[in-house]
Write a protein that holds these residues in place. Sequence first.
Motif, short mmCIF file in Angstrom:
data_model
loop_
_atom_site.label_atom_id
_atom_site.label_comp_id
_atom_site.label_asym_id
_atom_site.label_seq_id
_atom_site.Cartn_x
_atom_site.Cartn_y
_atom_site.Cartn_z
N LYS A 121 0.83 -1.20 0.00
CA LYS A 121 0.00 0.00 0.00
C LYS A 121 0.87 1.25 0.00
N LEU A 125 -2.46 5.60 1.66
CA LEU A 125 -3.55 4.63 1.74
C LEU A 125 -3.36 3.69 2.92
N LYS A 285 -8.76 8.68 -9.03
CA LYS A 285 -9.19 8.12 -7.74
C LYS A 285 -9.65 6.68 -7.88
N ASP A 288 -6.97 4.05 -7.13
CA ASP A 288 -6.39 3.89 -5.80
C ASP A 288 -6.05 2.42 -5.54
N TYR A 289 -4.84 2.20 -5.02
CA TYR A 289 -4.35 0.87 -4.68
C TYR A 289 -4.40 -0.09 -5.87
N ASP A 340 -0.74 6.88 -6.54
CA ASP A 340 -2.05 6.24 -6.69
C ASP A 340 -1.96 4.76 -6.33
N PHE A 341 -0.84 4.13 -6.70
CA PHE A 341 -0.63 2.75 -6.26
C PHE A 341 0.83 2.37 -6.40
#
Length: 514
Positions: A121, A125, A285, A288-289, A340-341
Amino acid sequence: MAPTSLILKPGTAWPDAWERSLAAAPEAFQDDRVRNLWAASWRSDGRALPATSPVDGSPIAGPPRLDGDTARQAVRAALDAHRAWRHIPLPERAARVSATLDALTAHRELLALLLVWEIGKPWRLAQADVDRAIDGVRWYVDGAGPMLAGRTPLPGPVSNIASWNYPMSVLVHALLVQALAGNAVIAKTPTDGGVACLTLACALAAREGVPVTLVSGSGGELSEALVRAPEIGCVSFVGGRDTGAGIATAVADVGKRHVLEQEGLNTWGVWNCTDFSALTAVIPKLFDYGKQRCTAYPRFVVQRSLFADFLAAYLPAVRSIRLGHPLAVESPDDRPPELDFGPLINAAKAKELADQVTEAIGRGAVPLHRGALADARFLPDQDTSAYLAPVTLLNPPPSSPLHHAEPFGPVDTIVLVDTEAELLAAMNASNGALVATLSTDDPATYARLAPQIRAFKTGHGKPRSRGDRDELFGGFGHSWRGAFVGGELLVHAVTDGPPGERLPGNFPDYHLMP
């Protein structure tokens, strides 16, 4: 372009996190391995498997896998703890859970750092995962009285089997709410990651007298004890459909209480829409991850006449995605990067998705975007085998898994349609999902089409999320089995109410056993 001279932020290496864990909970960590927790004792049993971090392939602590016989002993011990705990008055239970939350808060950064190394992560996050667990359980502690009025704990402990992607905000959150409701709790560590983070969290809970059991092992080896054992009062599962289907059959046969959240292909439809600026803003968005979330949107179903407008909004947004090593910085005083990841859960998953993309293109899918790892933030010469840059494919062939299944990674697919009937068919490709969204200018069109989308939550031009407080959560079709949760229903799912009570949820045609 990515920076050319990055370093690992000082004090954040895996050995640093491990030494801090040993100091924080020496009862739970031993030399280079973690322990299992059962019968109120940390035990060095089980066969510790080797493990590597998805971040850079370096060795980390693996799960100490128990055999089925030992797991059955652990379940029997949990029943003894449950019989004592269920009679502890609510104010005392609330005090112990609150003390656990205070301890988790004190170790917030360490828990987040463990999440970075174990499941990849990004720092932001990872912190959010810890914070959501703490803040979410505090909300239940503050409102437990009315939620539990007239209700009693289940006859046996709650067994939790969850995927690796949200160890704190899903699994630890569930454990503590279940314990607050008067149940002893059992958790199986996910096979693919999160064992050290969960071990530290459970050690902090156990110190406060919360009756928690934490065990590791293969699903096949432990399912007899953690799912089918008569001592278990409820099974809470988050994971894939194949495993979930087997658990659903097992619990349905005996009428056992259950909450089974399973994968589904969440879709975003675009029909008679002109507000594409809103789509551009939300696309990053949605990554994410790396879309390793049960509420990710990997499929866009787009009206053919709007395809050019959609691409003009989508492509600049997906090209802005930031990925790389979650702890790589340009100077020692820098904060971890805003990404973002980072990596996918492991190199095998990254290869599986890359192979599926290659196969889909070979069978006719059109690659609209393929990101490059060369533009990502990496340390010099680090292992990047678990990383996959964003990919977008147009019209994956029906023979491809990317056509009908959730990829659980940064691969988007786009399907073009000409009629409302085609739109609905494409949005319902996986026979049930957790969330969906329909972007359309006309409220009447949304009101007419949204009820026909087989998702539990549908947004009008906005993404939907899991949520646990203000609204219930569940799924349609194969994406969910058993009790719905969220708000007071999360408490109701693991307690008994008035005789003949029927819990909201997806159940076969029988009443739950009391």
